[in-house]
Motif scaffolding. Structure first.
Motif, PDB file in Angstrom:
ATOM      1  N   ASP A 206       0.829  -1.203   0.000  1.00  0.00           N
ATOM      2  CA  ASP A 206       0.000   0.000   0.000  1.00  0.00           C
ATOM      3  C   ASP A 206       0.869   1.263   0.000  1.00  0.00           C
ATOM      4  OD1 ASP A 206      -2.414  -1.366  -0.037  1.00  0.00           O
ATOM      5  OD2 ASP A 206      -2.561  -1.432   2.153  1.00  0.00           O
ATOM      6  N   ASN A 207       1.926   1.264   0.817  1.00  0.00           N
ATOM      7  CA  ASN A 207       2.804   2.436   0.915  1.00  0.00           C
ATOM      8  C   ASN A 207       3.535   2.712  -0.387  1.00  0.00           C
ATOM      9  OD1 ASN A 207       2.104   2.882   3.581  1.00  0.00           O
ATOM     10  ND2 ASN A 207       3.810   1.660   4.405  1.00  0.00           N
ATOM     11  N   GLN A 208       3.827   1.659  -1.170  1.00  0.00           N
ATOM     12  CA  GLN A 208       4.575   1.826  -2.420  1.00  0.00           C
ATOM     13  C   GLN A 208       3.661   1.954  -3.633  1.00  0.00           C
ATOM     14  OE1 GLN A 208       7.755  -0.963  -2.930  1.00  0.00           O
ATOM     15  NE2 GLN A 208       8.631  -0.584  -0.908  1.00  0.00           N
ATOM     16  N   GLY A 209       2.340   1.981  -3.405  1.00  0.00           N
ATOM     17  CA  GLY A 209       1.410   2.219  -4.495  1.00  0.00           C
ATOM     18  C   GLY A 209       1.088   1.013  -5.346  1.00  0.00           C
ATOM     19  N   PHE A 210       1.297  -0.188  -4.806  1.00  0.00           N
ATOM     20  CA  PHE A 210       0.964  -1.394  -5.543  1.00  0.00           C
ATOM     21  C   PHE A 210      -0.443  -1.884  -5.169  1.00  0.00           C
ATOM     22  CE2 PHE A 210       5.659  -1.853  -5.401  1.00  0.00           C
ATOM     23  CZ  PHE A 210       5.889  -1.910  -6.769  1.00  0.00           C
ATOM     24  N   ALA A 211      -1.119  -2.472  -6.143  1.00  0.00           N
ATOM     25  CA  ALA A 211      -2.329  -3.239  -5.837  1.00  0.00           C
ATOM     26  C   ALA A 211      -1.909  -4.687  -5.614  1.00  0.00           C
ATOM     27  CB  ALA A 211      -3.324  -3.139  -6.996  1.00  0.00           C
ATOM     28  N   TYR A 212      -2.779  -5.468  -4.986  1.00  0.00           N
ATOM     29  CA  TYR A 212      -2.406  -6.868  -4.753  1.00  0.00           C
ATOM     30  C   TYR A 212      -3.656  -7.732  -4.647  1.00  0.00           C
ATOM     31  CZ  TYR A 212      -3.303  -5.369   0.081  1.00  0.00           C
ATOM     32  OH  TYR A 212      -3.870  -4.835   1.210  1.00  0.00           O
ATOM     33  N   LYS A 213      -3.465  -9.003  -4.992  1.00  0.00           N
ATOM     34  CA  LYS A 213      -4.499 -10.025  -4.860  1.00  0.00           C
ATOM     35  C   LYS A 213      -3.913 -11.214  -4.103  1.00  0.00           C
ATOM     36  CE  LYS A 213      -7.288  -8.841  -8.910  1.00  0.00           C
ATOM     37  NZ  LYS A 213      -7.890  -9.342 -10.181  1.00  0.00           N
ATOM     38  N   ILE A 214      -4.756 -11.846  -3.273  1.00  0.00           N
ATOM     39  CA  ILE A 214      -4.275 -12.892  -2.368  1.00  0.00           C
ATOM     40  C   ILE A 214      -4.962 -14.207  -2.678  1.00  0.00           C
ATOM     41  CG2 ILE A 214      -4.084 -13.617   0.038  1.00  0.00           C
ATOM     42  CD1 ILE A 214      -4.071 -10.658   0.810  1.00  0.00           C
ATOM     43  N   ASP A 215      -4.165 -15.262  -2.812  1.00  0.00           N
ATOM     44  CA  ASP A 215      -4.655 -16.634  -2.895  1.00  0.00           C
ATOM     45  C   ASP A 215      -4.128 -17.372  -1.662  1.00  0.00           C
ATOM     46  OD1 ASP A 215      -5.896 -18.875  -3.760  1.00  0.00           O
ATOM     47  OD2 ASP A 215      -4.514 -19.324  -5.395  1.00  0.00           O
ATOM     48  N   SER A 216      -4.736 -18.502  -1.324  1.00  0.00           N
ATOM     49  CA  SER A 216      -4.342 -19.207  -0.101  1.00  0.00           C
ATOM     50  C   SER A 216      -3.973 -20.645  -0.402  1.00  0.00           C
ATOM     51  CB  SER A 216      -5.469 -19.167   0.937  1.00  0.00           C
ATOM     52  OG  SER A 216      -6.622 -19.816   0.449  1.00  0.00           O
ATOM     53  N   VAL A 217      -3.137 -21.200   0.454  1.00  0.00           N
ATOM     54  CA  VAL A 217      -2.731 -22.598   0.380  1.00  0.00           C
ATOM     55  C   VAL A 217      -2.549 -23.098   1.806  1.00  0.00           C
ATOM     56  CG1 VAL A 217      -0.260 -22.050   0.259  1.00  0.00           C
ATOM     57  CG2 VAL A 217      -1.096 -24.219  -0.654  1.00  0.00           C
TER      58      VAL A 217
END
Length: 255
Positions: free
Chosen positions: A63-74
């Motif tokens: 968030d601080n570096q301006g990236f978006a992200y998506k999370i998958d789980s295992v």
């Protein structure tokens, strides 16, 4: 024709060819530099290393570096839940602002999987199947049975379970195996009033041995001899005997 070749050697033709080549070169350079400027070639923000980091800290950094992200789980039973185990793009890759970073995080809840069919398989086969299914081998116990090291029962949390039962991935299951010896005792069959041939068949089928046969009275038809008594015999207090026990019979002429 001679005038055409003379023109090719003229100063004006050579000048025109040179100017055309320069024009083409300038146009190509303009296109290259324009594309580099438009795509910001060679520039961008390096992706931070997020692997082995807790997801809360990783998401705050993105968030601080301006990236978006998506999370998958295992689910990994031997790792701490919430830990990032994979990321895409790789750490250090230069990407544009607002690029989506894909993260794989260890989940706390194990997914349910179906128990494979293990009964009547060998212990070695069952061990491999258990591992491939994402389960773990627990305790092994033995029970009297002629099938040496074959799975007789599968148990989970002390209860017998059947193939297809849903278990959390990573669960430990217990196996009951045959000891190869078979039962040490068998039920005493009730042979009274059975014909002799049928009684002999029943004795053999029960894992016992035909002992002494005592005939009472005259025998006029050997095909109709029936059992009058036996020893040992089944009683309320005695229902089993050791395997291989000799069963003595007293027979007489039947109707």
């Amino acid at each position: 024709m001679s005038s055409f070749f003379a023109y090719l050697k003229s100063k004006s033709f050579i000048t025109n060819v040179f100017l055309a080549a320069v024009t083409v070169l300038v146009v190509v350079l303009i296109i290259i530099f324009s594309l580099n400027y438009y795509t910001r070639h060679g520039s961008g923000i390096p992706v931070p290393k997020l692997i082995d980091m807790q997801i809360g800290r990783a998401s705050a950094l993105l968030d601080n570096q301006g990236f978006a992200y998506k999370i998958d789980s295992v689910y990994l039973p031997d790792r701490e839940p919430g830990t990032v185990v994979q990321q895409d793009p790789d750490p250090g890759t230069n990407v544009k602002e607002n690029r989506t970073i894909y993260l794989t995080v260890i989940t706390k809840l194990a997914p349910n999987i179906g128990l494979p069919d293990l009964e009547n398989t060998t212990f070695r086969e069952a061990t491999a199947t258990i591992s491939n299914a994402g389960l773990k081998l627990g305790d092994t116990t033995y029970r009297s049975d002629i099938a040496l090291n074959h799975v007789l029962e599968v148990r989970f949390a002390g209860q017998k379970i059947q193939a297809g039962a849903k278990l959390p991935k990573g669960s430990r299951i217990d196996l009951v195996l045959g000891d190869g010896k078979g039962a040490s005792e068998v039920d005493i069959p009730d042979l009274t009033n059975q014909e002799l041939d049928a009684a002999k068949f029943a004795i053999s089928g029960a894992g016992l041995t035909v002992g002494t046969i005592t005939y009472e009275g005259s025998i006029t038809d050997s095909t109709k001899v029936v059992v009058k008594s036996q020893s040992p015999m089944k009683t309320d207090s005695t229902t089993k005997t050791s395997i291989g026990t000799r069963i003595n019979l007293t027979v007489s002429q039947g109707n």
